[in-house]
Design a protein around this motif. Structure first.
Motif, short mmCIF file in Angstrom:
data_model
loop_
_atom_site.label_atom_id
_atom_site.label_comp_id
_atom_site.label_asym_id
_atom_site.label_seq_id
_atom_site.Cartn_x
_atom_site.Cartn_y
_atom_site.Cartn_z
N VAL A 174 4.95 15.60 3.16
CA VAL A 174 3.77 14.83 2.37
C VAL A 174 2.84 14.56 3.75
CG1 VAL A 174 3.41 12.35 2.00
CG2 VAL A 174 5.24 13.61 0.92
N GLU A 175 3.20 14.79 4.91
CA GLU A 175 2.32 14.63 6.13
C GLU A 175 1.36 15.72 5.94
OE1 GLU A 175 2.12 12.05 8.30
OE2 GLU A 175 3.21 11.01 7.14
N PHE A 176 1.85 16.97 5.73
CA PHE A 176 0.88 18.19 5.70
C PHE A 176 0.18 18.53 4.35
CE2 PHE A 176 4.22 18.47 8.87
CZ PHE A 176 3.57 18.56 9.97
N ILE A 177 0.78 18.34 3.36
CA ILE A 177 0.43 18.74 2.28
C ILE A 177 0.16 17.69 0.83
CG2 ILE A 177 1.14 21.23 2.54
CD1 ILE A 177 3.45 20.83 0.39
N GLY A 178 0.43 16.59 1.45
CA GLY A 178 0.43 15.61 0.52
C GLY A 178 -0.93 15.15 -0.04
N SER A 179 -0.98 14.78 -1.37
CA SER A 179 -2.29 14.26 -1.81
C SER A 179 -2.24 12.66 -1.65
CB SER A 179 -2.36 14.39 -3.40
OG SER A 179 -1.30 13.96 -4.01
N THR A 180 -3.71 12.27 -1.51
CA THR A 180 -4.01 11.03 -1.06
C THR A 180 -4.71 10.24 -2.28
OG1 THR A 180 -4.41 11.53 1.41
CG2 THR A 180 -5.40 9.70 0.62
N GLN A 181 -4.22 8.87 -2.50
CA GLN A 181 -4.82 8.01 -3.37
C GLN A 181 -4.61 6.63 -3.11
OE1 GLN A 181 -2.98 8.37 -7.22
NE2 GLN A 181 -3.95 6.38 -8.03
N MET A 182 -6.16 6.12 -3.01
CA MET A 182 -6.30 4.64 -2.61
C MET A 182 -5.85 4.67 -1.18
SD MET A 182 -4.79 2.47 -6.00
CE MET A 182 -5.57 1.02 -5.26
N GLY A 183 -6.02 5.62 -0.32
CA GLY A 183 -5.85 5.25 1.32
C GLY A 183 -4.52 5.65 1.66
N ALA A 184 -3.50 6.03 0.58
CA ALA A 184 -2.18 6.36 0.97
C ALA A 184 -1.68 7.65 0.69
CB ALA A 184 -1.33 5.50 0.37
N GLN A 185 -1.28 8.46 1.46
CA GLN A 185 -0.67 9.83 1.23
C GLN A 185 0.85 9.85 1.12
OE1 GLN A 185 -2.11 12.38 4.48
NE2 GLN A 185 -0.88 14.03 3.46
N ARG A 186 1.29 9.98 -0.23
CA ARG A 186 2.52 9.59 -0.76
C ARG A 186 2.99 10.60 -1.63
NH1 ARG A 186 1.78 3.23 -2.11
NH2 ARG A 186 1.16 2.65 -0.12
N TRP A 187 2.17 11.61 -2.06
CA TRP A 187 2.49 12.18 -3.29
C TRP A 187 2.54 13.97 -2.91
CZ3 TRP A 187 -0.30 8.27 -3.51
CH2 TRP A 187 0.11 7.05 -4.25
N ILE A 188 3.30 14.61 -3.60
CA ILE A 188 3.30 16.14 -3.54
C ILE A 188 2.68 16.57 -4.93
CG2 ILE A 188 4.44 18.32 -3.09
CD1 ILE A 188 5.78 16.87 -1.11
N ASP A 189 1.59 17.26 -4.82
CA ASP A 189 1.11 17.90 -6.23
C ASP A 189 1.98 19.08 -6.87
OD1 ASP A 189 -0.13 18.59 -8.41
OD2 ASP A 189 -2.26 18.24 -7.82
N LEU A 190 2.56 19.02 -7.83
CA LEU A 190 3.64 20.18 -8.17
C LEU A 190 2.92 20.83 -9.20
CD1 LEU A 190 7.07 18.58 -8.36
CD2 LEU A 190 6.02 19.91 -6.50
N GLY A 191 1.72 20.40 -9.82
CA GLY A 191 1.08 20.99 -10.92
C GLY A 191 1.30 20.33 -12.07
N PHE A 192 2.59 20.28 -12.58
CA PHE A 192 2.77 19.69 -13.94
C PHE A 192 3.14 17.98 -13.66
CE2 PHE A 192 6.70 21.05 -12.04
CZ PHE A 192 7.49 20.06 -12.33
N MET A 193 3.18 17.71 -12.42
CA MET A 193 3.37 16.25 -12.20
C MET A 193 3.07 16.08 -10.61
SD MET A 193 7.58 15.50 -11.90
CE MET A 193 7.25 13.94 -11.41
N ARG A 194 3.13 14.76 -10.29
CA ARG A 194 2.87 14.41 -8.84
C ARG A 194 4.25 13.77 -8.41
NH1 ARG A 194 -1.87 11.43 -6.73
NH2 ARG A 194 -1.16 10.13 -8.17
N LEU A 195 5.03 14.31 -7.52
CA LEU A 195 6.35 13.88 -6.89
C LEU A 195 6.16 13.13 -5.70
CD1 LEU A 195 9.32 14.09 -7.09
CD2 LEU A 195 9.36 16.15 -5.36
N GLN A 196 6.52 11.77 -5.70
CA GLN A 196 6.67 10.93 -4.68
C GLN A 196 8.01 11.25 -4.03
OE1 GLN A 196 5.32 6.93 -5.73
NE2 GLN A 196 5.40 6.11 -3.65
N PRO A 197 8.29 11.76 -3.02
CA PRO A 197 9.22 11.83 -2.31
C PRO A 197 10.17 10.53 -1.94
CG PRO A 197 7.83 13.57 -1.34
CD PRO A 197 7.14 12.47 -2.13
N SER A 198 9.32 9.71 -1.53
CA SER A 198 9.90 8.38 -1.06
C SER A 198 10.99 7.75 -2.04
CB SER A 198 8.92 7.36 -0.62
OG SER A 198 7.78 7.03 -1.89
#
Length: 382
Positions: free
Chosen positions: A95-119
């Motif tokens: 997430v630190e390297f390829i995570g997508s950011t929304q509302m100032g937080a970098q929490r998601w990994i974009d898998l194409g069909f869905m966004r995964l939140q590893p936490s």
């Protein structure tokens, strides 16, 4: 032993597992999800799009995953606990390297069909890891310092990674959930007393240091604390969310304004009405009785989990069930406390009701593990 369990021995083994499922739990989860579909339909102005229809699809996918996981013996999940925990850690690092950011937080990994939140995934894999750890550890070593420090490190590592995103709410859930499993595993209460005493001392120091040369927090951080304690001090700024939430909660009364008649959500006064603050929409439209009804469904889910854990004679399975139950409890307890102004707004969704793919799927995976432990538990023979 129930009549069904006594006669199920004449049923083929594959179908027998289906009959052994805790169907009361399945019905309760479906009922809670149904409440979510209705509320998402309402906040969208009477439309299945963009939230309700997508949530239904995720629920169906999650239920399929739950049934598949339930058919696999619990010993398999015990053996996979370490791998699942390490995979979740790797995803948190990614997430630190390829995570997508929304509302100032970098929490998601974009898998194409869905966004995964590893936490979110870590909430379940941490439970699995700790349950497997205490199943492996002899009970005589549970409270020895070295064997207490090891699970503490297992908990604090993902907490640190999640805090960096930043995600205070999830990090607190991981910390409290991990601590609860240590308590359930039988770790000495003295350790918890020391931690609680240190926490009370730290909070006291924070408040007493205000305005002194050794002030522990910045002035703006103290202003945030003031706003939490009294949102009216900044009603259009930091206190806006909770002020509008309280207005919606109070205006619902005993029976509510009626379905799709809530003014706070319909007129967009209520922020994040489809995610973190969806409970206030429910309370505004269906009143105290509607909110209490949802809370009653949550409590029944917890009761069935506790009963299943008590009946299970396998240490790993019991801790796994209780760990998932505690995680579920923390979800709705923190969310409801947050929207009522009893806890800071930390962005914790209402389980199975708030819109969100990762949260929905991970919770159903967790209940799949509960069902696996329930289905494969040792049963009394007659």
């Amino acid at each position: 032993m129930s009549y069904l369990e006594y006669n199920v021995k004449y049923v083929p083994s594959g179908l027998r597992k289906v009959l052994y499922l805790n169907w009361y739990l399945v019905l309760l989860l479906t009922a809670v999800a149904g409440v979510g579909f209705i509320m998402l339909y309402s906040v969208a102005g009477g439309d299945l799009d963009p939230w309700s229809a997508a949530q239904m699809k995720r629920f169906v996918l999650g239920m399929v995953m739950m049934f598949i996981i339930a058919m696999v013996p619990a010993w398999f999940w015990r053996n996979m606990a370490g791998l699942g925990y390490l995979l979740s850690l790797v995803l948190l690092v990614l997430v630190e390297f390829i995570g997508s950011t929304q509302m100032g937080a970098q929490r998601w990994i974009d898998l194409g069909f869905m966004r995964l939140q590893p936490s979110e995934l870590m909430k379940i894999t941490l439970v699995m890891m700790l349950a497997a750890y205490y199943d492996w550890l002899p009970t005589t070593k549970t409270s020895r310092p070295f064997w207490v420090l090891l699970p503490v490190a297992i908990i604090l590592l993902p907490v640190f990674l999640v805090l960096k995103q930043p995600d205070l709410g999830t990090s607190l859930l991981l910390l409290m959930g991990g601590g609860a499993i240590m308590f359930l595993a039988g770790v000495s209460l003295w350790y918890f007393a020391v931690v609680i005493g240190a926490g009370v001392g730290l909070i006291t120091s924070v408040f007493t240091s205000r305005g002194t040369p050794w002030q522990l927090l910045k002035d703006y951080q103290y202003r945030r604390i003031d706003t939490f304690l009294d949102p009216s001090t900044d009603p259009l700024g930091a206190g806006y969310h909770i002020t509008q939430s309280k207005i919606a909660l109070g205006s619902g009364g005993w029976t509510g304004r009626g379905f799709m008649q809530g003014t706070q959500s319909r007129l967009n006064f209520l922020p994040e009405k489809h995610t973190d603050f969806i409970f206030t929409t429910l309370a505004e439209e269906f009143g105290f009785l509607g909110g209490a009804g949802l809370l009653g469904l949550y409590v029944l889910i917890l009761i069935f989990c506790v009963i299943s854990a008590v009946q299970n004679r396998d240490r790993f399975s019991s801790l796994l069930i209780l760990g998932v139950a505690v995680t579920f409890f923390l979800f709705f307890a923190v969310n409801m406390s947050m929207v009522m102004g009893m806890a800071p707004v930390v962005g914790v969704p209402l389980p199975m009701v708030s819109y969100g793919g990762s949260s929905m799927l991970v919770l159903l995976i967790g209940f799949g593990l509960v069902q696996s432990a329930h289905v494969h538990r040792a049963r009394q023979k007659r």
